[in-house]
Design an enzyme around this catalytic site. Sequence first.
Site, mmCIF file in Angstrom:
data_model
loop_
_atom_site.group_PDB
_atom_site.id
_atom_site.type_symbol
_atom_site.label_atom_id
_atom_site.label_comp_id
_atom_site.label_asym_id
_atom_site.label_seq_id
_atom_site.Cartn_x
_atom_site.Cartn_y
_atom_site.Cartn_z
ATOM 1 N N LYS A 233 5.111 12.543 7.806
ATOM 2 C CA LYS A 233 5.213 13.255 9.084
ATOM 3 C C LYS A 233 5.036 14.768 8.925
ATOM 4 C CE LYS A 233 7.695 9.745 11.620
ATOM 5 N NZ LYS A 233 7.857 8.707 10.576
HETATM 6 C C1 LIG Z 1 7.399 7.415 10.700
HETATM 7 C C2 LIG Z 1 7.165 6.650 9.463
HETATM 8 C C3 LIG Z 1 6.343 5.484 9.460
HETATM 9 C C4 LIG Z 1 5.716 4.925 10.712
HETATM 10 O O1 LIG Z 1 4.717 5.771 11.237
HETATM 11 P P1 LIG Z 1 4.172 5.552 12.731
HETATM 12 O O2 LIG Z 1 3.251 6.702 12.982
HETATM 13 O O3 LIG Z 1 5.383 5.558 13.606
HETATM 14 O O4 LIG Z 1 3.468 4.250 12.748
HETATM 15 C C5 LIG Z 1 6.120 4.855 8.234
HETATM 16 N N1 LIG Z 1 6.694 5.299 7.100
HETATM 17 C C6 LIG Z 1 7.487 6.395 7.058
HETATM 18 C C7 LIG Z 1 8.090 6.812 5.764
HETATM 19 C C8 LIG Z 1 7.747 7.117 8.237
HETATM 20 O O5 LIG Z 1 8.539 8.207 8.190
#
Ligand SMILES: *Cc1c(COP(=O)(O)O)cnc(C)c1O
Length: 457
Positions: A109
């Site tokens: 993220k």
């Molecule tokens: C947020 C997150 C996901 C999922 O991502 P999306 O964009 O919501 O599909 C997967 N793995 C980790 C470690 C995350 O922080």
Amino acid sequence: MNYISTRGQKGKVSFKDAVMMGLAEDGGLLLPESVPSVADKLDELAKLSYNELAYEIISLFAADIPETDLRTLIEKSYSSFTTPEVAPVVKKGGIYIQELFHGPTFAFKDVALQLLGNLFEYILKERSEKLNIIGATSGDTGSAAIYGVRGKDNINIFILHPKGRVSAVQEMQMTSVTDDNVFNLAIEGTFDDAQDIVKAAFGDIAYKKRYKLGAVNSINWARVLAQIVYYFYGYFQAKKQGAQKVRFVVPTGNFGNIFAGYFAKMMGLPLDKMILATNENNILSRFINNGDYSKKDVVQTYSPSMDIQIASNFERYLYFLCDRDSKALSEKMAELKTSGRISFSSDEMRNVHAEFATFSTSNELTEKTIKEFYDKTGYVLDPHTACGVSAALSMADADYICLSTAHPAKFPDVVEKATGLAPEKPEGIAKLENLDKKCITIENDLERVKDFVAKHV
Ligand SMILES: *Cc1c(COP(=O)(O)O)cnc(C)c1O
């Protein structure tokens, strides 16, 4: 490039307005009004550094930011990563792993939220405006958002987390940020309680306007946009390492990350199918396998950032599945609201199967995959990435690029259980314990939270 709403009830807005708006005013999600193609430029794009590539892609969507400003924003965003490659690809056990966890909070993220924080600051300064971000987190989004805006002018951020219910590393990451514009609120309740408070605060329109509330959740187009870049980068790196038929495997919760890959493909990146990996919260796998998009209760798994039932970014994909027909899309969203499910025609399902395949991984298989992959390659997977790797291992012959969405040290318990060893802590996690912490415990009560925000803006 201007932006339209998936629901088609509002006029076009500019990129900067789309970034500030988050959700469209008719309740839909914002999308660029057309899909630019780079199909005839791939050879040139393959030669670029990550930041240069990011500029070439992002500038197609952000015509209202001058070139030097946009280049500076990109440089600034990714200078916080521990490698200039930003999203390097390594090959382990016959699988390409694209490491997206080299940012300040060790989860993917950061790639989007570092850029979003800088975009907010840039636009607010230009407009002499202020923004107060409120969000609820079960862990990763909150810390990445806090790191995206800490110390920035004209922005405050209030992140609610359920007290004692996020992992130790996640809690330390959030509460060790002591900048004046950052407020951690530990709610005496669950994640859903925190989420309900945030939704109710946004629902109070007078309050929202008065205190200039803003959101950072994954429906913001700028987050998807930042993620499109690494699909191009990962594809080029894997090609250079000999990959032929390239399939991305994406551990998925809100459909944000995988939608960025789908969009890259529409822009001309020659990808084979996208592989959607889920844990036991498998609404999206059920949808792809047999058109069953129906809500069930969320269960807790080893990969908590994917413990989601309704995927907020799914609407963007549905818009394209409905042939960009806002009316048909709006009917599907209304059906979901009234009946908790969406139905699909056999034509629609044929299109879905042409683009996607899926695999759902149980807790047991997550642990087994971490163990076996470690035994075979010496490489330690985090539990989210393990869901992707187990999907790739279950599938037919192709070159799989598994997106690694978090560093294993962020989720040490299951990793240690599987491998017998605690994952090695990078410096950025090891030092957290000794830092000062700033966090306020607050009752699970909307009015208390609203008062707190009002007093601290
Ligand atoms: C947020 C997150 C996901 C999922 O991502 P999306 O964009 O919501 O599909 C997967 N793995 C980790 C470690 C995350 O922080």
